[in-house]
Design an enzyme around this catalytic site. Sequence first.
Site, PDB file in Angstrom:
ATOM      1  N   GLY A 150     -22.793  28.434   1.808  1.00 33.51           N
ATOM      2  CA  GLY A 150     -22.437  27.441   0.812  1.00 33.51           C
ATOM      3  C   GLY A 150     -21.798  26.232   1.472  1.00 33.51           C
ATOM      4  O   GLY A 150     -21.308  26.305   2.604  1.00 33.51           O
ATOM      5  N   CYS A 151     -21.796  25.113   0.765  1.00 32.14           N
ATOM      6  CA  CYS A 151     -21.263  23.879   1.352  1.00 32.14           C
ATOM      7  C   CYS A 151     -19.755  23.953   1.571  1.00 32.14           C
ATOM      8  O   CYS A 151     -19.253  23.594   2.651  1.00 32.14           O
ATOM      9  CB  CYS A 151     -21.639  22.680   0.491  1.00 32.14           C
ATOM     10  SG  CYS A 151     -21.209  22.830  -1.263  1.00 32.14           S
ATOM     11  N   TYR A 152     -19.003  24.417   0.574  1.00 32.54           N
ATOM     12  CA  TYR A 152     -17.557  24.563   0.762  1.00 32.54           C
ATOM     13  C   TYR A 152     -17.227  25.565   1.870  1.00 32.54           C
ATOM     14  O   TYR A 152     -16.382  25.279   2.737  1.00 32.54           O
ATOM     15  CB  TYR A 152     -16.885  24.993  -0.539  1.00 32.54           C
ATOM     16  CG  TYR A 152     -16.731  23.921  -1.578  1.00 32.54           C
ATOM     17  CD1 TYR A 152     -16.143  22.688  -1.278  1.00 32.54           C
ATOM     18  CD2 TYR A 152     -17.144  24.137  -2.890  1.00 32.54           C
ATOM     19  CE1 TYR A 152     -15.984  21.711  -2.247  1.00 32.54           C
ATOM     20  CE2 TYR A 152     -16.982  23.170  -3.868  1.00 32.54           C
ATOM     21  CZ  TYR A 152     -16.404  21.957  -3.546  1.00 32.54           C
ATOM     22  OH  TYR A 152     -16.241  20.995  -4.518  1.00 32.54           O
TER      23      TYR A 152
END
Length: 352
Positions: A150-152
């Site tokens: 995921g990006c986070y």
Amino acid sequence: MKISVAVSGASGYAGGEVLRLLANHPQVQIGAITAHSNAGSRLGELQPHLYSLADRLLEENSVANLAGHDVVFLALPHGASGEIAAQLPAETLVIDAGADHRLVYAGAWQEFYHSEHAGTWPYGLPELPIAHGRRQREELRTTKRIAVPGCYPTSALLALAPGFAAGALLADDVVIVSASGTSGAGKAAKTNLLGSEVIGSMAPYGVGGVHRHTPEIEQGLSSVAGEQVTVSFTPTLAPMSRGILTTATAKVAPQLLKETSAAQLRQIWVDAYEDEEFIHVLPEGQWPATQSVLGSNHVGIQVALDERTGRVIVCSVIDNLTKGTAGAAVQSMNIALGLEENLGLKQLGVAP
């Protein structure tokens, strides 16, 4: 002979970014481009910036259209990619840019995603430290299934992993606050993503440990630390289209705090990433800005010690669509296929 690649979910932001990078990849031939509700449309109607692919028609998002390619990228909502991936041939390299195959524990998946767990694939964050001084890229060299982070979690893990790998940080007091551009929420129309709601305003969401990326961050840091790491994670929506700024803090181990200067602590991060092409620990006094990494696979990091509280503070910036999604996917593909890791990823950030 070039590598044949299919992209599923090409009408969304993640799928469009995968295509943008693949269009500049010297070893790739783009095959099927598929979508769900937008099947039959010209790609240029939905991704007008992809000029070289504008006249390509989006095909139906089916296993029949995806099978037969060397590589399949899945840029689909959670739940959808697991169903399709299970039907693709074992010899096909399948790279899931969605969430379905990231989490190891089925219980964590069911708690945060409220559906059946599709299983776990090797994690597509090559720079992440793993056991015995190795990196996650070693796990990617021999696999045909890859789960893109995921990006986070990408921004958070790259910020704190060196400290945990070195045994410098305590596992029970980690606080992460991340500000993301609106593209991280996808293309679907939502009131809180309207320009009139976003421009000139910032707002937290998913507060109180309920954001779906929380268990992924804890899973990644725990694997690096060799013990359970507990994280307080708060995401914030920022008035920009793309980019993530993460500020991550953790308590420094007391004995290390007594014996180590701020410069020596920072050197842990410098040493950890000195051979990584895409990760840059900035010169002292220079703080990362999202603008510097836009459109690129690069990561900017700075490290400081708050001597008053005994906490390390690490700030990291990524482009959520590139290093946070599509860039990691292409980078992982390159590794799995034995190609140069930076192929299709040599773009620098755009500024101003």
